[in-house]
Structures are given as C-alpha cells and as structure tokens.
Design a protein around this motif. Structure first.
Motif, PDB file in Angstrom:
ATOM      1  N   LEU A 234       0.825  -1.207   0.000  1.00 27.84           N
ATOM      2  CA  LEU A 234       0.000   0.000   0.000  1.00 27.84           C
ATOM      3  C   LEU A 234       0.861   1.261   0.000  1.00 27.84           C
ATOM      4  O   LEU A 234       0.594   2.208  -0.742  1.00 27.84           O
ATOM      5  N   TRP A 235       1.881   1.262   0.854  1.00 32.92           N
ATOM      6  CA  TRP A 235       2.733   2.445   0.940  1.00 32.92           C
ATOM      7  C   TRP A 235       3.517   2.652  -0.364  1.00 32.92           C
ATOM      8  O   TRP A 235       3.602   3.779  -0.864  1.00 32.92           O
ATOM      9  N   GLU A 236       4.067   1.592  -0.910  1.00 35.90           N
ATOM     10  CA  GLU A 236       4.862   1.724  -2.130  1.00 35.90           C
ATOM     11  C   GLU A 236       4.011   2.183  -3.316  1.00 35.90           C
ATOM     12  O   GLU A 236       4.516   2.812  -4.241  1.00 35.90           O
ATOM     13  N   ARG A 237       2.724   1.862  -3.270  1.00 39.67           N
ATOM     14  CA  ARG A 237       1.836   2.216  -4.381  1.00 39.67           C
ATOM     15  C   ARG A 237       0.878   3.355  -3.996  1.00 39.67           C
ATOM     16  O   ARG A 237      -0.169   3.517  -4.614  1.00 39.67           O
ATOM     17  N   ARG A 238       1.271   4.160  -2.996  1.00 32.81           N
ATOM     18  CA  ARG A 238       0.364   5.172  -2.483  1.00 32.81           C
ATOM     19  C   ARG A 238      -0.078   6.171  -3.548  1.00 32.81           C
ATOM     20  O   ARG A 238      -1.245   6.593  -3.565  1.00 32.81           O
ATOM     21  N   ARG A 239       0.826   6.535  -4.445  1.00 33.28           N
ATOM     22  CA  ARG A 239       0.438   7.505  -5.480  1.00 33.28           C
ATOM     23  C   ARG A 239      -0.528   6.884  -6.490  1.00 33.28           C
ATOM     24  O   ARG A 239      -1.419   7.571  -7.001  1.00 33.28           O
ATOM     25  N   GLU A 240      -0.362   5.593  -6.773  1.00 33.78           N
ATOM     26  CA  GLU A 240      -1.324   4.906  -7.627  1.00 33.78           C
ATOM     27  C   GLU A 240      -2.696   4.868  -6.969  1.00 33.78           C
ATOM     28  O   GLU A 240      -3.732   5.060  -7.627  1.00 33.78           O
ATOM     29  N   LEU A 241      -2.715   4.589  -5.674  1.00 34.55           N
ATOM     30  CA  LEU A 241      -3.981   4.513  -4.958  1.00 34.55           C
ATOM     31  C   LEU A 241      -4.663   5.874  -4.903  1.00 34.55           C
ATOM     32  O   LEU A 241      -5.886   5.979  -5.063  1.00 34.55           O
ATOM     33  N   LEU A 242      -3.885   6.920  -4.684  1.00 35.45           N
ATOM     34  CA  LEU A 242      -4.464   8.255  -4.684  1.00 35.45           C
ATOM     35  C   LEU A 242      -5.019   8.602  -6.060  1.00 35.45           C
ATOM     36  O   LEU A 242      -6.089   9.208  -6.184  1.00 35.45           O
ATOM     37  N   ALA A 243      -4.293   8.207  -7.099  1.00 35.20           N
ATOM     38  CA  ALA A 243      -4.792   8.441  -8.458  1.00 35.20           C
ATOM     39  C   ALA A 243      -6.083   7.676  -8.709  1.00 35.20           C
ATOM     40  O   ALA A 243      -6.983   8.159  -9.410  1.00 35.20           O
ATOM     41  N   ALA A 244      -6.191   6.476  -8.142  1.00 36.12           N
ATOM     42  CA  ALA A 244      -7.409   5.685  -8.307  1.00 36.12           C
ATOM     43  C   ALA A 244      -8.596   6.394  -7.650  1.00 36.12           C
ATOM     44  O   ALA A 244      -9.715   6.365  -8.180  1.00 36.12           O
ATOM     45  N   THR A 245      -8.370   7.036  -6.496  1.00 36.75           N
ATOM     46  CA  THR A 245      -9.477   7.746  -5.852  1.00 36.75           C
ATOM     47  C   THR A 245      -9.944   8.932  -6.687  1.00 36.75           C
ATOM     48  O   THR A 245     -11.105   9.342  -6.580  1.00 36.75           O
ATOM     49  N   ASP A 246      -9.043   9.479  -7.520  1.00 31.33           N
ATOM     50  CA  ASP A 246      -9.439  10.590  -8.386  1.00 31.33           C
ATOM     51  C   ASP A 246     -10.499  10.173  -9.403  1.00 31.33           C
ATOM     52  O   ASP A 246     -11.228  11.015  -9.928  1.00 31.33           O
ATOM     53  N   ARG A 247     -10.563   8.876  -9.698  1.00 33.92           N
ATOM     54  CA  ARG A 247     -11.530   8.388 -10.685  1.00 33.92           C
ATOM     55  C   ARG A 247     -12.896   8.092 -10.069  1.00 33.92           C
ATOM     56  O   ARG A 247     -13.839   7.750 -10.784  1.00 33.92           O
ATOM     57  N   LEU A 248     -12.994   8.201  -8.752  1.00 38.63           N
ATOM     58  CA  LEU A 248     -14.267   7.969  -8.081  1.00 38.63           C
ATOM     59  C   LEU A 248     -15.125   9.238  -8.102  1.00 38.63           C
ATOM     60  O   LEU A 248     -14.601  10.348  -8.169  1.00 38.63           O
ATOM     61  N   PRO A 249     -16.439   9.078  -8.047  1.00 39.37           N
ATOM     62  CA  PRO A 249     -17.313  10.259  -7.975  1.00 39.37           C
ATOM     63  C   PRO A 249     -16.970  11.103  -6.751  1.00 39.37           C
ATOM     64  O   PRO A 249     -16.628  10.582  -5.697  1.00 39.37           O
ATOM     65  N   ARG A 250     -17.083  12.411  -6.906  1.00 37.40           N
ATOM     66  CA  ARG A 250     -16.753  13.337  -5.823  1.00 37.40           C
ATOM     67  C   ARG A 250     -17.998  13.693  -5.030  1.00 37.40           C
ATOM     68  O   ARG A 250     -19.102  13.815  -5.557  1.00 37.40           O
ATOM     69  N   THR A 251     -17.777  13.875  -3.741  1.00 34.58           N
ATOM     70  CA  THR A 251     -18.857  14.217  -2.830  1.00 34.58           C
ATOM     71  C   THR A 251     -18.297  15.134  -1.750  1.00 34.58           C
ATOM     72  O   THR A 251     -17.141  15.567  -1.831  1.00 34.58           O
ATOM     73  N   LEU A 252     -19.113  15.434  -0.753  1.00 36.01           N
ATOM     74  CA  LEU A 252     -18.638  16.242   0.374  1.00 36.01           C
ATOM     75  C   LEU A 252     -18.203  15.307   1.489  1.00 36.01           C
ATOM     76  O   LEU A 252     -18.966  14.444   1.916  1.00 36.01           O
ATOM     77  N   CYS A 253     -16.974  15.492   1.980  1.00 35.31           N
ATOM     78  CA  CYS A 253     -16.409  14.629   3.014  1.00 35.31           C
ATOM     79  C   CYS A 253     -16.060  15.430   4.273  1.00 35.31           C
ATOM     80  O   CYS A 253     -15.668  16.595   4.185  1.00 35.31           O
ATOM     81  N   HIS A 254     -16.198  14.770   5.389  1.00 37.19           N
ATOM     82  CA  HIS A 254     -15.773  15.322   6.674  1.00 37.19           C
ATOM     83  C   HIS A 254     -14.268  15.165   6.843  1.00 37.19           C
ATOM     84  O   HIS A 254     -13.587  16.034   7.380  1.00 37.19           O
ATOM     85  N   HIS A 255     -13.726  14.047   6.396  1.00 35.16           N
ATOM     86  CA  HIS A 255     -12.292  13.732   6.379  1.00 35.16           C
ATOM     87  C   HIS A 255     -11.697  13.389   7.749  1.00 35.16           C
ATOM     88  O   HIS A 255     -10.484  13.218   7.847  1.00 35.16           O
ATOM     89  N   ASP A 256     -12.507  13.291   8.787  1.00 35.72           N
ATOM     90  CA  ASP A 256     -11.940  12.926  10.093  1.00 35.72           C
ATOM     91  C   ASP A 256     -12.986  12.186  10.929  1.00 35.72           C
ATOM     92  O   ASP A 256     -13.124  12.432  12.134  1.00 35.72           O
ATOM     93  N   VAL A 257     -13.718  11.280  10.277  1.00 37.77           N
ATOM     94  CA  VAL A 257     -14.752  10.517  10.978  1.00 37.77           C
ATOM     95  C   VAL A 257     -14.101   9.325  11.665  1.00 37.77           C
ATOM     96  O   VAL A 257     -13.600   8.411  11.014  1.00 37.77           O
ATOM     97  N   TRP A 258     -14.108   9.353  12.982  1.00 35.42           N
ATOM     98  CA  TRP A 258     -13.649   8.215  13.771  1.00 35.42           C
ATOM     99  C   TRP A 258     -14.223   8.373  15.174  1.00 35.42           C
ATOM    100  O   TRP A 258     -14.820   9.420  15.486  1.00 35.42           O
ATOM    101  N   PRO A 259     -14.166   7.358  16.019  1.00 30.11           N
ATOM    102  CA  PRO A 259     -14.914   7.386  17.272  1.00 30.11           C
ATOM    103  C   PRO A 259     -14.655   8.590  18.162  1.00 30.11           C
ATOM    104  O   PRO A 259     -15.567   9.070  18.845  1.00 30.11           O
ATOM    105  N   THR A 260     -13.440   9.110  18.200  1.00 32.85           N
ATOM    106  CA  THR A 260     -13.134  10.245  19.062  1.00 32.85           C
ATOM    107  C   THR A 260     -13.910  11.497  18.651  1.00 32.85           C
ATOM    108  O   THR A 260     -14.167  12.372  19.473  1.00 32.85           O
ATOM    109  N   ASN A 261     -14.275  11.600  17.375  1.00 33.58           N
ATOM    110  CA  ASN A 261     -15.017  12.761  16.876  1.00 33.58           C
ATOM    111  C   ASN A 261     -16.513  12.486  16.774  1.00 33.58           C
ATOM    112  O   ASN A 261     -17.203  13.087  15.947  1.00 33.58           O
ATOM    113  N   LEU A 262     -17.005  11.621  17.623  1.00 28.26           N
ATOM    114  CA  LEU A 262     -18.391  11.186  17.535  1.00 28.26           C
ATOM    115  C   LEU A 262     -19.051  11.191  18.912  1.00 28.26           C
ATOM    116  O   LEU A 262     -18.451  10.754  19.896  1.00 28.26           O
TER     117      LEU A 262
END
Length: 304
Positions: free
Chosen positions: A193-221
């Motif tokens: 995953l780490w070695e291919r991180r830029r490929e993975l980030l590029a793959a997310t660019d091909r996904l539909p865009r939406t509005l994200c919170h970007h920090d959803v985890w139990p401490t913020n809930l």
C-alpha cells in the motif's frame, strides 16, 4: 494551556480540558465549560506562526490547504457543519458564538452534545453511522459545484495530508515494534500500500466526488438520542465517495482505540451499511474486499 484565558472563562467557572491532538498547531485548547449558564464546549483556534509543534502539523493561512486554520470556524459560521448532512441525520453541534480575539485566535463556542462518547460505541452504532454516511455522500454526488462558494474548503485533503507525512525511507517494516504489532501478511500488505500510495491516490481521483468530513472516527463522535453528532469539522471538503466510511473503519485500527472489541468486526458491518445508505439514494456502492488488497469502492446509478 490548562485553562482558557480568563476573559473567556472566569476563574470561578469550571473548565475541564478535553483530549485533542496537541501536535496540531490549529488547536490551542478545548474545554468543557459553561456559557451563559448552560453547558458548552470552548475551542480556541490559533493562527499560523505561534505553534511550537512539528512542521507537518503547522497551521496554514492558505484556504485550500489541508490544515487551513480558519476552516472549522467558517464551517460553523456558514452553517455547513450543521446543515450539509442533515438529510442523513448527521450534523455538528449547535454554534453558540464565534469570537474573534484581538490577539489573533478565534474562540469557537459550541453547545455540548449530550450522549455517549463514540469511543464507547458498539459495532451496531458504527454500522448505523456508516449507513448515514452512505446517505450523506450519495446526497452530494453531482452537487460539489455548489461548494465553490466556500473557498475555505480543503482542496484535496486525502492527497495533501497523505503526502505531507514525514516518513523516512526505506520504511522499517520489520522493526521489532512492527513485528510485535502486525503479522507478516499484514506488514507485507501495508508495504505494498505504501509503495503504491500515489497509484492509490490516483485511483481515488476516478471515483465520484462528494462532500467529506475527512476525520470521521470514534473520538469525533457523540452517540446522542437524536442521532450521531460529528465533531471537528476542520478538514471538511470535497473527496471521493466512501472516504469517510473507510476512515471510520481504518483509523481506529491504527490507534489505541483498536483495543475495543468493536474494532475487529467493524469492516464487515460498516462497508455493507454504507452501501445500503447509498442505495437509499438510488446509488449502488460496494467494497469488494480481496485478501491482501485494499477495499475499493465502486459506484453506479444516478440521483433521483
């Protein structure tokens, strides 16, 4: 800072410090206290230049930067944090006041959210949150153009944050601490995953865009009777569909919260729940999980 400044909270008013990331230069402190006789949370937000923390957590004056210092202030002041995901039953706490201080910081006063801390949540709680995240993300598909009026949103949070981390190469995947925590197959998968991180980030660019919170985890809930309350909107911005649900599953796995019995079973409950949330808006979204590879969301369909 153990207590807020006296002109914000007088010495005779209780002010209990709340846990937060002390490395982040944006946060000067968070306290549970009172305002006008009612329970409140005070968050002191600090501008760039005064932080003594590490450079990769420094506050930024650039509005599109992943750690823009005023983003959470603007998210609450504009109403985005309390209304953007209301149709999914998700929102931030109510705003009591926003006070610009003459020395530079901003005092953000929020109503205290009543309920159970997210860190005490069950797998069922997180599955329900994941379902609501699916609804929220589906509701913003095709609508991210509406966000252009908010020039303070994170421009490309996932990429900017990921590539800003100071990681020394080569990564010591066989370090004794890593060996003790992660079995060999997991370390091998993380290495890929780490070695291919830029490929993975590029793959997310091909996904539909939406509005994200970007920090959803139990401490913020907070799990309230009226539905989940999401805290800390300082990273909000456009992102790939499914990112928040993925963070809900993966972030606790890499922290001390992973000792919870809920953590190991969260992926098998949260990913399908997010898909059901998307389906409620006529969007198909699923995560085909393969051994040794990351889960990848796929989407099809259109908004009604």
């Amino acid at each position: 800072m153990t207590r807020p400044p006296l002109d914000l909270v007088s010495a005779d008013v209780p002010a209990d410090a709340l846990t937060h990331n002390p490395l982040n230069g944006v946060t000067g402190g968070i306290w549970r206290t009172r305002r006008d006789g009612r329970p409140a949370v005070l968050k002191l937000i600090t501008p760039p230049g005064g932080d003594a923390g590490p450079a990769h957590w420094a506050a930024s004056a650039e509005p599109g930067h992943w750690n823009y210092w005023r983003r959470e202030v603007e998210a609450y002041r504009s109403g985005l944090a309390t209304t953007a995901w209301a149709s999914a039953g998700l929102a931030g706490p109510a705003v009591l006041a926003v006070e610009e201080r003459p020395d530079g910081p901003v005092a953000l006063w929020l109503a205290e959210a009543d309920g159970q801390p997210g860190t005490d949540g069950t797998v069922g709680d997180f599955a329900e949150l994941a379902r609501r995240l699916g609804v929220a993300h589906a509701d913003w598909l095709g609508r991210t153009g509406e966000l252009s009026r908010y020039d303070w949103l994170a421009r490309d949070w996932l990429r900017d944050y990921t590539l800003s981390r100071p990681v020394t190469e080569p990564v010591a995947w066989d370090h004794p601490a890593a060996v003790a925590a992660w079995p060999t197959p997991l370390r091998a998968a993380l290495r890929r995953l780490w070695e291919r991180r830029r490929e993975l980030l590029a793959a997310t660019d091909r996904l539909p865009r939406t509005l994200c919170h970007h920090d959803v985890w139990p401490t913020n809930l907070v799990l309230s009777d009226g539905g989940p309350v999401l805290l800390d909107w300082s990273f909000v911005g456009p992102g790939p569909i499914g990112e928040d649900a993925a963070n809900l599953v993966l972030e606790p796995s890499s922290t001390v919260w992973s000792t919870s019995r809920s953590c190991p079973r969260s992926p098998t409950r949260c990913s399908p729940a997010t898909s059901r949330g998307c389906a409620a808006r006529s969007i198909r979204c699923w995560w085909p999980v393969r051994s040794g590879s990351p889960a990848r969301p796929s989407t099809s369909g259109s908004r009604p």
